[in-house]
Design an enzyme around this catalytic site. Sequence first.
Site, short mmCIF file in Angstrom:
data_model
loop_
_atom_site.label_atom_id
_atom_site.label_comp_id
_atom_site.label_asym_id
_atom_site.label_seq_id
_atom_site.Cartn_x
_atom_site.Cartn_y
_atom_site.Cartn_z
N ASN A 251 0.87 -1.18 0.00
CA ASN A 251 0.00 0.00 0.00
C ASN A 251 0.90 1.23 0.00
O ASN A 251 1.48 1.58 1.02
CB ASN A 251 -0.89 -0.04 1.26
CG ASN A 251 -1.70 1.24 1.42
OD1 ASN A 251 -1.81 2.06 0.50
ND2 ASN A 251 -2.29 1.41 2.61
N TRP A 252 1.01 1.83 -1.17
CA TRP A 252 1.93 2.98 -1.30
C TRP A 252 1.38 4.24 -0.63
O TRP A 252 2.09 5.23 -0.50
CB TRP A 252 2.21 3.27 -2.78
CG TRP A 252 3.14 2.27 -3.42
CD1 TRP A 252 3.65 1.13 -2.86
CD2 TRP A 252 3.68 2.34 -4.75
NE1 TRP A 252 4.47 0.48 -3.76
CE2 TRP A 252 4.50 1.20 -4.94
CE3 TRP A 252 3.53 3.23 -5.81
CZ2 TRP A 252 5.18 0.95 -6.13
CZ3 TRP A 252 4.21 2.98 -7.00
CH2 TRP A 252 5.03 1.86 -7.16
N LYS A 253 0.11 4.22 -0.28
CA LYS A 253 -0.54 5.42 0.27
C LYS A 253 -0.31 6.61 -0.67
O LYS A 253 -0.26 6.39 -1.89
CB LYS A 253 -0.05 5.69 1.70
CG LYS A 253 -0.18 4.44 2.58
CD LYS A 253 -0.01 4.69 4.04
CE LYS A 253 -0.19 3.39 4.80
NZ LYS A 253 -0.13 3.54 6.24
N GLY B 294 2.44 2.63 10.75
CA GLY B 294 3.41 3.72 10.55
C GLY B 294 4.13 4.13 11.81
O GLY B 294 4.79 5.17 11.84
N GLU C 54 -5.45 -4.49 10.98
CA GLU C 54 -4.40 -3.49 11.12
C GLU C 54 -4.66 -2.69 12.40
O GLU C 54 -5.44 -1.72 12.37
CB GLU C 54 -4.39 -2.53 9.93
CG GLU C 54 -4.12 -3.20 8.61
CD GLU C 54 -3.57 -2.20 7.58
OE1 GLU C 54 -2.46 -2.44 7.09
OE2 GLU C 54 -4.23 -1.19 7.32
N GLU D 89 -6.81 5.04 7.92
CA GLU D 89 -6.52 6.45 7.60
C GLU D 89 -7.74 7.11 6.97
O GLU D 89 -8.00 8.28 7.19
CB GLU D 89 -5.28 6.55 6.70
CG GLU D 89 -4.01 6.33 7.53
CD GLU D 89 -2.84 5.75 6.77
OE1 GLU D 89 -2.87 5.73 5.53
OE2 GLU D 89 -1.88 5.29 7.44
N GLY E 157 2.78 -1.05 4.32
CA GLY E 157 2.81 0.36 3.94
C GLY E 157 4.23 0.82 3.66
O GLY E 157 4.78 0.58 2.58
N GLY E 158 4.86 1.43 4.66
CA GLY E 158 6.19 2.02 4.49
C GLY E 158 7.21 1.10 3.82
O GLY E 158 7.94 1.53 2.91
N HIS F 246 -9.65 1.52 5.08
CA HIS F 246 -8.36 1.70 5.75
C HIS F 246 -8.53 2.69 6.91
O HIS F 246 -9.30 3.66 6.81
CB HIS F 246 -7.33 2.23 4.75
CG HIS F 246 -5.93 2.19 5.30
ND1 HIS F 246 -5.47 3.13 6.18
CD2 HIS F 246 -4.94 1.30 5.14
CE1 HIS F 246 -4.22 2.84 6.53
NE2 HIS F 246 -3.87 1.72 5.90
N SER G 87 3.27 -1.74 10.41
CA SER G 87 4.72 -1.78 10.59
C SER G 87 5.33 -3.14 10.27
O SER G 87 6.25 -3.59 10.97
CB SER G 87 5.11 -1.32 12.00
OG SER G 87 4.70 0.02 12.21
P1 PGA Z 1 2.73 0.57 7.65
O1 PGA Z 1 1.27 0.75 7.00
O2 PGA Z 1 3.28 -0.74 7.14
O3 PGA Z 1 3.52 1.77 7.16
O4 PGA Z 1 2.54 0.56 9.12
C1 PGA Z 1 0.40 -0.34 6.85
C2 PGA Z 1 -0.92 0.13 6.32
O5 PGA Z 1 -1.39 1.19 6.75
O6 PGA Z 1 -1.55 -0.54 5.47
#
Ligand code: PGA
Length: 255
Positions: A8-10, A176, A170, A100, A237-238, A98, A216
């Site tokens: 997930n590149w966000k 993050g 999640e 976010e 994500g990251g 998600h 994470s």
């Molecule tokens: P993260 O994000 O790996 O940067 O914690 C995961 C996500 O929000 O899907």
Amino acid sequence: MKNWVVGNWKMHGSLSMVTRFIPTLLDGLTEVRGWEQAARVLICPPFPYIAPVAQKLTGYAVGVGAQDVHPLHQGAFTGEVAAPMLAELGVSACIVGHSERRRYNRESDALIGDKLRAVVTAGITPILCVGETLSQREAGRERQVVKRQVMSALKGLEPAAFAKVAVAYEPVWAIGTGRTATPEQANEMHQYIRTLLCANLSPEHGSATPLLYGGSVTPDNAARLLALPDINGALVGGASLKAESFLSILKHSLN
Ligand code: PGA
């Protein structure tokens, strides 16, 4: 069941990143024997990069996913993107709900359920994200929160259609933050979600639903998390922004 590895590149990336990332990923994959049989790999870039990513992935067993969608199929909704448009671009999965988006866009459980059904109708696999905040966990309410999120998304969906859905647990406090759930915490919640699905759908559909962990995930902790029996993959994500670390997580998913 295949292990899912979803990046997930966000709101990150650029055309030049796409140009570098995809060939590096595909090159790296040629060295990993049998990954197509063992893993389902997806990249979810921001909307503008879906087409170029999909184009570069043509002919490879790596899918392209979206990060969000509008619940309706068309209409006067400036700035929105509908599920059939995504399907037309070759999108095979779409993240829905998600944390976010729940937080910054105030997405409700009802809206998330509508999005999930729109995605299924368009023939795309929804990846339904659920997870509690830190204060909810500290109050001992994590199961209650996750149950509400899962059950409201399921509402109105035929059990057979739910066979297409993947769920990503999640915990919001792990996204993050570098603070991963312990393998025990993650596995315990995954078992709980599995039980919920089996009891409310059918044991057959519930046990076939891929349950991903996100929050994470890095090359350092992926092996421990992905080895757990009720974790069927990772939503990353990251660590998905560098082809090398994404590949390394993918390799851990194969062990
Ligand atoms: P993260 O994000 O790996 O940067 O914690 C995961 C996500 O929000 O899907």
